[in-house]
Write a protein that holds these residues in place. Structure first.
Motif, mmCIF file in Angstrom:
data_model
loop_
_atom_site.group_PDB
_atom_site.id
_atom_site.type_symbol
_atom_site.label_atom_id
_atom_site.label_comp_id
_atom_site.label_asym_id
_atom_site.label_seq_id
_atom_site.Cartn_x
_atom_site.Cartn_y
_atom_site.Cartn_z
ATOM 1 N N ALA A 90 0.811 -1.219 0.000
ATOM 2 C CA ALA A 90 0.000 0.000 0.000
ATOM 3 C C ALA A 90 0.844 1.269 0.000
ATOM 4 O O ALA A 90 0.576 2.192 -0.778
ATOM 5 N N GLU A 91 1.853 1.354 0.842
ATOM 6 C CA GLU A 91 2.642 2.587 0.935
ATOM 7 C C GLU A 91 3.387 2.878 -0.356
ATOM 8 O O GLU A 91 3.457 4.022 -0.801
ATOM 9 N N THR A 92 3.947 1.846 -0.976
ATOM 10 C CA THR A 92 4.637 2.021 -2.256
ATOM 11 C C THR A 92 3.665 2.525 -3.310
ATOM 12 O O THR A 92 3.969 3.458 -4.054
ATOM 13 N N LEU A 93 2.500 1.914 -3.367
ATOM 14 C CA LEU A 93 1.491 2.321 -4.353
ATOM 15 C C LEU A 93 1.000 3.738 -4.098
ATOM 16 O O LEU A 93 0.802 4.504 -5.047
ATOM 17 N N ARG A 94 0.796 4.095 -2.843
ATOM 18 C CA ARG A 94 0.350 5.464 -2.524
ATOM 19 C C ARG A 94 1.383 6.487 -2.997
ATOM 20 O O ARG A 94 1.035 7.498 -3.581
#
Length: 152
Positions: free
Chosen positions: A111-115
């Protein structure tokens, strides 16, 4: 996701952003983020159809049917059980697939990478497009006022 944040509203936000994102821009960011195509099974393969778009006069009036819009939707499940859904405007099945993959991945450790690599740039580009549209609209604004004539 931060403490106290509504998970449904958060998911609704990223799904809306992915649905509104221009397909080419989303694809470029997806490829630049070096996100592989995760192994998944289709719950609903990409399919194209039409939905009725509704509107409200002045945003507060009674709803009315504005017309139909072409939409592509799909649903998938990753190998670890996370499920992703997507509805995107138009007929681009690859856009719908990427959006569903992103939805599933945003529910896990990626999630953090995608955000950072996908959602943030898409949100900035959308804000810039909205600001440009608002500036163009403001340039055509007409101010009406009434002058008191003093005869009354």
């Amino acid at each position: 996701m931060d403490e106290g944040e509504d998970p449904i509203a958060t998911r609704r936000g990223w799904m809306g952003l992915l649905a509104r994102a221009p397909a080419k821009e989303f694809a470029r960011l997806w490829d630049a983020a070096a996100l592989e195509d995760f192994v998944h099974e289709w719950l609903r393969p990409p399919e194209t159809g039409a939905v009725m778009v509704r509107g409200r006069a002045g945003a507060t009036g009674a709803p009315f049917n504005l017309g139909e819009m072409t939409v592509t939707r799909c649903a998938l499940r990753l190998a670890d059980g996370r499920v992703g859904h997507a509805h995107v405007q138009g007929r681009d099945k690859r856009h719908a697939t990427r959006a569903a993959l992103a939805d599933a991945l945003l529910q896990g450790p990626e999630a953090e990478t995608l955000r950072a690599k996908v959602l943030a740039p898409l949100a900035e580009a959308e804000a810039a497009r909205r600001a440009a549209r608002a500036r163009r609209a403001a340039a055509t604004r007409v101010e009406f006022f009434t002058m008191v004539r003093g005869e009354d």
